[in-house]
Design a protein around this motif. Sequence first.
Motif, PDB file in Angstrom:
ATOM      1  N   ARG A 279     -10.255   6.518  -5.918  1.00  0.00           N
ATOM      2  CA  ARG A 279      -8.949   6.200  -5.036  1.00  0.00           C
ATOM      3  C   ARG A 279      -9.500   6.223  -3.519  1.00  0.00           C
ATOM      4  NH1 ARG A 279      -2.576   8.020  -5.164  1.00  0.00           N
ATOM      5  NH2 ARG A 279      -2.133   6.945  -3.167  1.00  0.00           N
TER       6      ARG A 279
ATOM      7  N   LYS B  93       1.590   9.174  -2.386  1.00  0.00           N
ATOM      8  CA  LYS B  93       1.054   9.860  -1.096  1.00  0.00           C
ATOM      9  C   LYS B  93       2.202   9.735  -0.006  1.00  0.00           C
ATOM     10  CE  LYS B  93      -3.689   9.281  -0.966  1.00  0.00           C
ATOM     11  NZ  LYS B  93      -4.940   8.725  -0.144  1.00  0.00           N
TER      12      LYS B  93
ATOM     13  N   ASP C 296       0.761  -1.374   0.032  1.00  0.00           N
ATOM     14  CA  ASP C 296      -0.222   0.070   0.103  1.00  0.00           C
ATOM     15  C   ASP C 296       0.805   1.212   0.054  1.00  0.00           C
ATOM     16  OD1 ASP C 296      -2.165   1.606  -0.071  1.00  0.00           O
ATOM     17  OD2 ASP C 296      -2.330   1.562   2.086  1.00  0.00           O
TER      18      ASP C 296
ATOM     19  N   LYS D 255      -3.798  -1.581  -6.910  1.00  0.00           N
ATOM     20  CA  LYS D 255      -3.370  -0.122  -6.476  1.00  0.00           C
ATOM     21  C   LYS D 255      -3.103   0.646  -7.572  1.00  0.00           C
ATOM     22  CE  LYS D 255      -1.906   2.864  -3.027  1.00  0.00           C
ATOM     23  NZ  LYS D 255      -1.370   3.372  -1.823  1.00  0.00           N
TER      24      LYS D 255
ATOM     25  N   LEU E 275      -9.950   3.024  -1.584  1.00  0.00           N
ATOM     26  CA  LEU E 275      -8.896   2.313  -0.696  1.00  0.00           C
ATOM     27  C   LEU E 275      -8.907   2.487   0.667  1.00  0.00           C
ATOM     28  CD1 LEU E 275      -5.839   3.075  -2.967  1.00  0.00           C
ATOM     29  CD2 LEU E 275      -6.962   1.069  -2.968  1.00  0.00           C
TER      30      LEU E 275
END
Length: 351
Positions: free
Chosen positions: A235, A143, A137, A221, A238
């Motif tokens: 998104r 991010k 992840d 992902k 998630l």
Amino acid sequence: MNTVHVPASTPYDVEIGPGLLSGLGDKVKALCPKANRYLVVTDDAVGPLWLRKATTPLSAAGLTFVPYTLPHGEASKTAENLMKILNFAAGERFTRSDVFLALGGGMVGDLTGLAAATYMRGVGYIQLPTTLLAAVDSSVGGKTAVDLPAGKNLMGAFWQPRLVLCDTDVLATLPRADFISGCAEIIKTAVLFDPALFDLLEAAGPDFDREAVIAACVGHKRDVVAEDERDTGRRALLNLGHTLGHAVEAYSGFSLTHGQAVAIGMATVCRAAAKRGFCAPQVPERVDAILEKFGLPIRTDAPFDALMERMLSDKKRSGGTIAVVVPDKIGQCSLRPMTTDEAAAFMKEGL
Ligand code: GLY
């Protein structure tokens, strides 16, 4: 080795397989020909185990590096440590063409990524995830963040890495609790996108094929990030289990792992969804059963009001609404916008 190509605004590969750290030097040399030096950020739990293994190939390829070690744990993911890394890089006269390497789990990856995003308005960085959670992840998708006293990840930027190198040998030294925590994100991915992966995990339990399952999760992902890199739509899927999960995690004072909190959040949402008729009753039955098979919790005894206070201050809220991720069936979920009152009532049904 598995390679997943991420076609983000700046594209990159995620490489997954055993022994990959040994090829790190040649790999980064080819990828970053203008870099003179590498800042290798790690923490004091990972460094003693893996720093030498990661940097020996750099030296062997004739590359120069400077290590920077943080105390391990989420408590290090602060603006103060961001400033320390930036000041360290400046003191060491790192230039815009140099590159940062993040050797660690989510804390190291998020913090190093944000340092890379801001140092001299942006330098390249490479993710070397050492936890399962980071592998499936946080190392993928760009991010980057630090936590503020008011909440997790409140200061950050989107900044894509140049490469993610996931050496599956590293996962062998992961403490069991951290491994199981990462499994919650894998089960989340299966519930979101992949009924075959769910079946596989249901049958195998925690003994699944690491490389194949990590590659499958990274592939899902990648698909989401390719469609919604800046997290303005799809998104948000998630976040399955995270809306309540972050509240449970914060209420526990971080004595629960992230994965344990997400497991409770996911199980709660699935039970509530079935009660509302959004999915069949078999969905929460199977989700509860698989989480328990992995040794993950499915319920919390935290007081409802305390959880709601934290849930409603989470940054996933937009104006007066929260997009709650709700299962339609195993392998398919929807975003259901709810007012804060509706979201609280919904969660209460699942708790
Ligand atoms: N970890 C959630 C995301 O990358 O959007």
